[in-house]
Design an enzyme around this catalytic site. Structure first.
Site, PDB file in Angstrom:
ATOM      1  N   SER A 221      -1.453  -6.862 -13.049  1.00 26.24           N
ATOM      2  CA  SER A 221      -2.820  -7.269 -13.006  1.00 26.24           C
ATOM      3  C   SER A 221      -3.655  -6.228 -13.907  1.00 26.24           C
ATOM      4  CB  SER A 221      -3.237  -7.314 -11.691  1.00 26.24           C
ATOM      5  OG  SER A 221      -3.427  -5.979 -11.008  1.00 26.24           O
ATOM      6  N   MET A 222      -4.409  -6.545 -14.774  1.00 27.68           N
ATOM      7  CA  MET A 222      -5.191  -5.680 -15.644  1.00 27.68           C
ATOM      8  C   MET A 222      -6.778  -5.722 -15.462  1.00 27.68           C
ATOM      9  SD  MET A 222      -2.583  -6.295 -18.962  1.00 27.68           S
ATOM     10  CE  MET A 222      -2.676  -8.079 -18.901  1.00 27.68           C
ATOM     11  N   GLY A 223      -7.315  -5.906 -14.335  1.00 24.41           N
ATOM     12  CA  GLY A 223      -8.759  -6.004 -14.178  1.00 24.41           C
ATOM     13  C   GLY A 223      -9.272  -7.140 -14.746  1.00 24.41           C
ATOM     14  N   GLY A 226      -7.541  -9.353 -17.205  1.00 25.12           N
ATOM     15  CA  GLY A 226      -6.575 -10.613 -16.888  1.00 25.12           C
ATOM     16  C   GLY A 226      -5.252 -10.143 -16.253  1.00 25.12           C
ATOM     17  N   GLY A 252      -6.832  -7.573  -6.437  1.00 27.14           N
ATOM     18  CA  GLY A 252      -5.515  -7.389  -6.562  1.00 27.14           C
ATOM     19  C   GLY A 252      -4.734  -7.932  -5.127  1.00 27.14           C
ATOM     20  N   ASP A 253      -5.188  -7.758  -4.176  1.00 24.08           N
ATOM     21  CA  ASP A 253      -4.841  -8.049  -2.807  1.00 24.08           C
ATOM     22  C   ASP A 253      -4.881  -9.537  -2.763  1.00 24.08           C
ATOM     23  OD1 ASP A 253      -4.753  -5.378  -2.242  1.00 24.08           O
ATOM     24  OD2 ASP A 253      -6.555  -5.449  -0.611  1.00 24.08           O
TER      25      ASP A 253
HETATM   26  N1  LIG Z   1     -14.202  -8.364 -13.329  1.00 23.47           N
HETATM   27  C1  LIG Z   1     -13.304  -9.156 -13.243  1.00 23.47           C
HETATM   28  N2  LIG Z   1     -13.660 -10.814 -13.392  1.00 23.47           N
HETATM   29  C2  LIG Z   1     -12.607 -11.788 -13.142  1.00 23.47           C
HETATM   30  N3  LIG Z   1     -11.555 -11.437 -12.530  1.00 23.47           N
HETATM   31  C3  LIG Z   1     -11.116 -10.155 -12.383  1.00 23.47           C
HETATM   32  C4  LIG Z   1     -12.074  -9.067 -12.643  1.00 23.47           C
HETATM   33  N4  LIG Z   1     -11.598  -7.919 -11.884  1.00 23.47           N
HETATM   34  C5  LIG Z   1     -10.346  -8.408 -11.352  1.00 23.47           C
HETATM   35  N5  LIG Z   1     -10.074  -9.701 -11.795  1.00 23.47           N
HETATM   36  C6  LIG Z   1      -8.803 -10.512 -11.363  1.00 23.47           C
HETATM   37  O1  LIG Z   1      -8.139  -9.885 -10.295  1.00 23.47           O
HETATM   38  C7  LIG Z   1      -6.875  -9.425 -10.584  1.00 23.47           C
HETATM   39  C8  LIG Z   1      -6.524  -8.136  -9.987  1.00 23.47           C
HETATM   40  O2  LIG Z   1      -7.354  -7.162 -10.563  1.00 23.47           O
HETATM   41  P1  LIG Z   1      -6.915  -5.583 -10.627  1.00 23.47           P
HETATM   42  O3  LIG Z   1      -5.785  -5.553 -11.615  1.00 23.47           O
HETATM   43  O4  LIG Z   1      -8.366  -5.069 -10.639  1.00 23.47           O
HETATM   44  O5  LIG Z   1      -6.071  -5.353  -9.116  1.00 23.47           O
HETATM   45  P2  LIG Z   1      -5.824  -4.143  -8.109  1.00 23.47           P
HETATM   46  O6  LIG Z   1      -6.259  -2.976  -9.099  1.00 23.47           O
HETATM   47  O7  LIG Z   1      -4.480  -4.033  -7.718  1.00 23.47           O
HETATM   48  O8  LIG Z   1      -6.978  -4.068  -7.092  1.00 23.47           O
HETATM   49  P3  LIG Z   1      -7.017  -3.885  -5.426  1.00 23.47           P
HETATM   50  O9  LIG Z   1      -5.835  -2.923  -5.301  1.00 23.47           O
HETATM   51  O10 LIG Z   1      -8.225  -2.919  -5.288  1.00 23.47           O
HETATM   52  O11 LIG Z   1      -7.149  -5.182  -4.701  1.00 23.47           O
HETATM   53  C9  LIG Z   1      -7.068  -9.289 -12.164  1.00 23.47           C
HETATM   54  O12 LIG Z   1      -5.564  -9.701 -12.625  1.00 23.47           O
HETATM   55  C10 LIG Z   1      -7.934 -10.395 -12.474  1.00 23.47           C
HETATM   56  O13 LIG Z   1      -7.332 -11.738 -12.593  1.00 23.47           O
HETATM   57 MG   LIG Z   2      -3.776  -3.029  -5.946  1.00 23.75          MG
END
Ligand SMILES: Nc1ncnc2c1ncn2[C@@H]1O[C@H](COP(=O)(O)OP(=O)(O)OP(=O)(O)O)[C@@H](O)[C@H]1O
Ligand SMILES: [Mg+2]
Length: 309
Positions: A221-223, A226, A252-253
């Site tokens: 996951s890339m925030g 995508g 991410g969860d």
């Molecule tokens: N601003 C955003 N708009 C739309 N989708 C988002 C956004 N931020 C995150 N996402 C979606 O959420 C997914 C997971 O986000 P992220 O990569 O930040 O996970 P994470 O760092 O493991 O988060 P956490 O551990 O806090 O739950 C992304 O791959 C994307 O699909």
């Molecule tokens: Mg996470």
């Protein structure tokens, strides 16, 4: 069957206050409590998606009983090991100015016997139809090899494991060959030893190399950029959906929950990817770690765009 494991759950307590008076009396305007911890959040999202899971891990004291009753109220089956001491309450104080102060409790001490009790309990659920979710941090004093141990022990019964952890916990668990992983880009960069922002191509190379450890599905996951999904003979990248962001905490969860739900429902690659992107985008639109509704997820699923890699 899906079993989520939360070794270090917490009550998430949110306080709204005009201005925090350090060293003075503070009258709280609004306070909210929720059951938290990554595995528990995953169970809540699976429930919202229309699936079922069993939440397991360690609970203690009044905070533990509160978490248990929240799960019961939500109709989430749970089977925790009860320990002495008090499950954590993590407090976030929100001031009108937007300043946030966090107060995190240490949580109970977990003994080696209690670890063994939990692993035995998990083994009791383990068979070829079971997916375990190992998500989040572990209590102080517990060996960083614990996720690796659980993976080996439940694998021996034919069960599968989805891992969402970081740092040393992630590294050691990877050696045991989990079946599905969902690192975010920073976690994968750290694992691969990049000390700079890696390109999508570089991340893809790392994701593909992990297959040699027996990992079937790598979702990176890339925030707001995508996510990328790599399986045997299948690799796609999806931009994030354009949604009104409220809180990205727990996005991410939400993706972990979607991966688990899709596994349980035996969805194909494309449906799995759609579900992951839609559920995580939906989670971003809600306050805190509140799961998105199934209705919103279904709507967002139609908007997912996939680029073959
Ligand atoms: N601003 C955003 N708009 C739309 N989708 C988002 C956004 N931020 C995150 N996402 C979606 O959420 C997914 C997971 O986000 P992220 O990569 O930040 O996970 P994470 O760092 O493991 O988060 P956490 O551990 O806090 O739950 C992304 O791959 C994307 O699909
Ligand atoms: Mg996470």
């Amino acid at each position: 069957m899906i079993v989520t494991v939360t070794m270090n759950p917490a009550i998430d307590k949110t306080i709204d206050i005009e201005k925090l008076q350090h060293g003075g009396l503070n009258r709280i305007q609004k306070v909210e409590y929720d059951a938290g911890g990554k595995g528990i959040n995953v169970s809540k999202t699976i429930r919202e998606l229309g699936g079922t899971s069993i939440a397991a891990g360690f609970l203690g004291g009044n905070a533990g009983r509160t978490i248990e009753s929240v799960l019961n109220e939500k109709g989430i089956q749970n089977d925790f090991i009860w320990v002495d001491g008090e499950t954590r309450t993590n407090t976030k104080v929100f001031e009108k100015t937007g300043e946030v102060t966090e107060l995190n409790e240490p949580g109970p001490q977990i003994s080696q016997e209690q670890i063994e009790q939990l692993v035995k309990k998990l083994e009791g659920y383990a068979d070829a139809q079971t997916l375990f979710i190992l998500a989040g941090s572990i209590p102080n004093g517990v060996d960083k090899g614990i996720y690796g141990t659980i993976i080996e022990r439940v694998h021996a019964h034919g069960a599968k494991v989805l891992l969402d952890a970081d740092g040393e916990l992630f590294r050691q668990a990877l050696d045991a060959g989990p079946d599905i992983i969902k690192p975010n880009r920073v976690e994968l960069e750290e694992y691969a030893g990049f000390d700079y922002r890696a390109s999508v191509e570089e991340l893809l190379t790392v994701a593909k190399s992990l297959k040699s450890k027996g990992i079937e599905t790598v979702a990176v996951s890339m925030g707001k950029s995508g996510a990328m999904f790599v399986r045997d003979g299948y690799a796609v990248r999806c931009p994030a959906l354009s949604v009104k962001a409220h809180s990205t905490v727990g996005a991410g969860d939400a993706m972990v929950a979607a991966l688990a739900y899709a596994w349980d429902q035996k969805l194909d690659n494309e449906q799995t990817v759609r579900m992951c992107i839609a559920t995580s985008a939906g989670a971003v639109t809600t306050i805190g770690t509140k799961p998105p509704s199934a209705e919103l997820v279904n709507e967002l699923m139609q908007q997912v765009v996939m680029e073959q890699l």
